[in-house]
Scaffold this active site. Structure first.
Site, short mmCIF file in Angstrom:
data_model
loop_
_atom_site.label_atom_id
_atom_site.label_comp_id
_atom_site.label_asym_id
_atom_site.label_seq_id
_atom_site.Cartn_x
_atom_site.Cartn_y
_atom_site.Cartn_z
N HIS A 47 -38.12 -10.50 2.38
CA HIS A 47 -37.81 -9.17 2.88
C HIS A 47 -39.06 -8.29 2.86
CE1 HIS A 47 -33.23 -9.64 2.12
NE2 HIS A 47 -33.55 -9.93 3.35
N CYS A 79 -35.37 -20.42 -4.73
CA CYS A 79 -35.82 -20.12 -6.09
C CYS A 79 -35.05 -20.97 -7.10
CB CYS A 79 -35.60 -18.63 -6.38
SG CYS A 79 -35.94 -18.17 -8.09
N HIS A 101 -25.79 -9.66 1.20
CA HIS A 101 -27.15 -10.09 0.88
C HIS A 101 -27.23 -11.61 1.02
CE1 HIS A 101 -30.77 -10.98 -1.45
NE2 HIS A 101 -31.11 -9.72 -1.27
N GLU A 147 -28.72 -13.92 -0.54
CA GLU A 147 -28.57 -14.70 -1.77
C GLU A 147 -27.09 -14.87 -2.13
OE1 GLU A 147 -29.19 -14.22 -6.51
OE2 GLU A 147 -30.85 -13.47 -5.28
N THR A 162 -29.28 -12.46 -8.57
CA THR A 162 -30.39 -12.42 -9.53
C THR A 162 -31.03 -11.04 -9.66
OG1 THR A 162 -31.93 -13.14 -7.80
CG2 THR A 162 -31.02 -14.85 -9.24
N CYS A 216 -32.12 -12.62 -12.98
CA CYS A 216 -33.42 -13.23 -13.24
C CYS A 216 -34.17 -12.43 -14.31
CB CYS A 216 -34.22 -13.26 -11.94
SG CYS A 216 -35.92 -13.78 -12.14
N SER A 246 -35.15 -4.89 1.16
CA SER A 246 -35.27 -5.67 -0.07
C SER A 246 -34.36 -5.09 -1.14
CB SER A 246 -36.72 -5.67 -0.56
OG SER A 246 -36.80 -6.13 -1.89
N ASN A 253 -33.99 -5.88 -4.40
CA ASN A 253 -34.60 -5.57 -5.69
C ASN A 253 -35.52 -4.34 -5.60
OD1 ASN A 253 -37.68 -6.55 -5.91
ND2 ASN A 253 -36.61 -7.94 -4.54
N SER A 276 -40.94 -9.05 -3.29
CA SER A 276 -41.42 -9.61 -2.03
C SER A 276 -42.63 -8.86 -1.49
CB SER A 276 -40.29 -9.57 -0.98
OG SER A 276 -39.20 -10.36 -1.38
#
Length: 279
Positions: free
Chosen positions: A41, A96, A124, A126, A164, A192, A220, A222, A263
């Protein structure tokens, strides 16, 4: 002006690994290289890889047989692997390892008869990928208030995992409420460790400075969580590149903190630091 950089800013282990694997594949010109969705991202980083020959598609069916497809670090559902095999498309799997672990947890517990709950954003990539390891049957919870609108099976067994990159405080609130409602539940904290450290270091730095600059893609997950954390503590600017910064506005601050999403390439962070040092 004092410039402080948060620990754990920029590429995380999983993204760094994925970008290196993708770069190695692009160096091999034997066949075309595709990625299933944007590699990360961060559109600036993706553009550099597209210049090297990477082709971005959304579906396996858009890739000719015998070519290569990169599964990005976010991971994908089980069906994608089957589709690639059926079409003789070679998979370069950069998922990942932390996300891979979630896939295994979800698949194992689903096969044991557990219903799956994923804490995260249902759109998302993920989360979409994780859901693909339990036949897309998971209950996805983004905020604690979502729980009030869900009808749980009181007799069922549940396994709870998380995206994560979810916000730690939000995760703990959701888990606390689920524990008060459900009887037979296995909680797997799959946030994570790098995410936890990144959020904590951003929070600590935001308390020390007059303003924060958060660098990362607008899409993104995160990065946006870092923005929200910092906004609660100090003036915060969310940017993708240095071009979005205003020199006159920043001159008013004596101390500026910098953090960046997982990212965000080092070269973009360096350009922001150089810009600030020139003020």
């Amino acid at each position: 002006m004092e410039i402080k950089i948060a620990k754990n800013a920029g590429f995380c282990f999983g993204v760094k690994r994925a970008m290196q694997m993708a770069s190695d594949e692009l160096d091999d010109k034997s066949t075309e290289v595709y990625s299933l969705g944007p590699l990360i991202h961060n559109k600036q980083a993706v553009s550099k890889y597209e210049e090297k020959g990477l082709k971005v598609v959304e579906e396996i069916e858009n890739i000719p047989s015998k070519e290569r497809v990169i599964i990005r670090s976010h991971g994908v559902g089980e069906i994608v692997y089957n589709e690639a095999e059926n079409k003789s498309v070679k998979i370069v799997d950069t998922t990942c390892p932390y996300v891979k672990k979630i896939h295994k947890i979800v698949n194992d517990f689903y096969k044991k008869g557990y219903k799956i709950i994923i804490i995260g954003n249902k759109i998302h990539p993920e989360v979409v990928g994780i859901n693909g390891w339990c036949d897309n049957s998971a209950i996805v919870i983004k905020n604690v208030d979502d729980i009030d609108n869900i009808e749980f099976d009181k007799d069922a067994k549940y396994c709870v995992v998380s995206q994560t990159t979810v916000d730690i405080d939000n995760y703990e609130k959701i888990v606390e409420k689920l524990n008060s409602i459900l009887k037979d539940t296995v909680m797997k904290n799959t946030i994570c460790s790098a995410t936890k450290e990144r959020q904590l270091s951003a929070k600590n730095l935001a308390k020390e400075v007059d303003c924060m600059i958060v660098i990362g893609g607008k899409h993104s997950s995160n990065t946006q969580k870092l923005v929200n954390i910092c906004k609660d503590l100090t003036n915060t600017f969310a940017i993708e590149t240095k071009d979005e910064l205003n020199k006159e506005e920043l001159q008013n601050y004596k101390s500026i903190g910098i953090t960046a999403g997982a990212s965000t390439p080092d070269w973009i962070i360096s350009e922001v630091i150089e810009f600030l040092e020139s003020i």
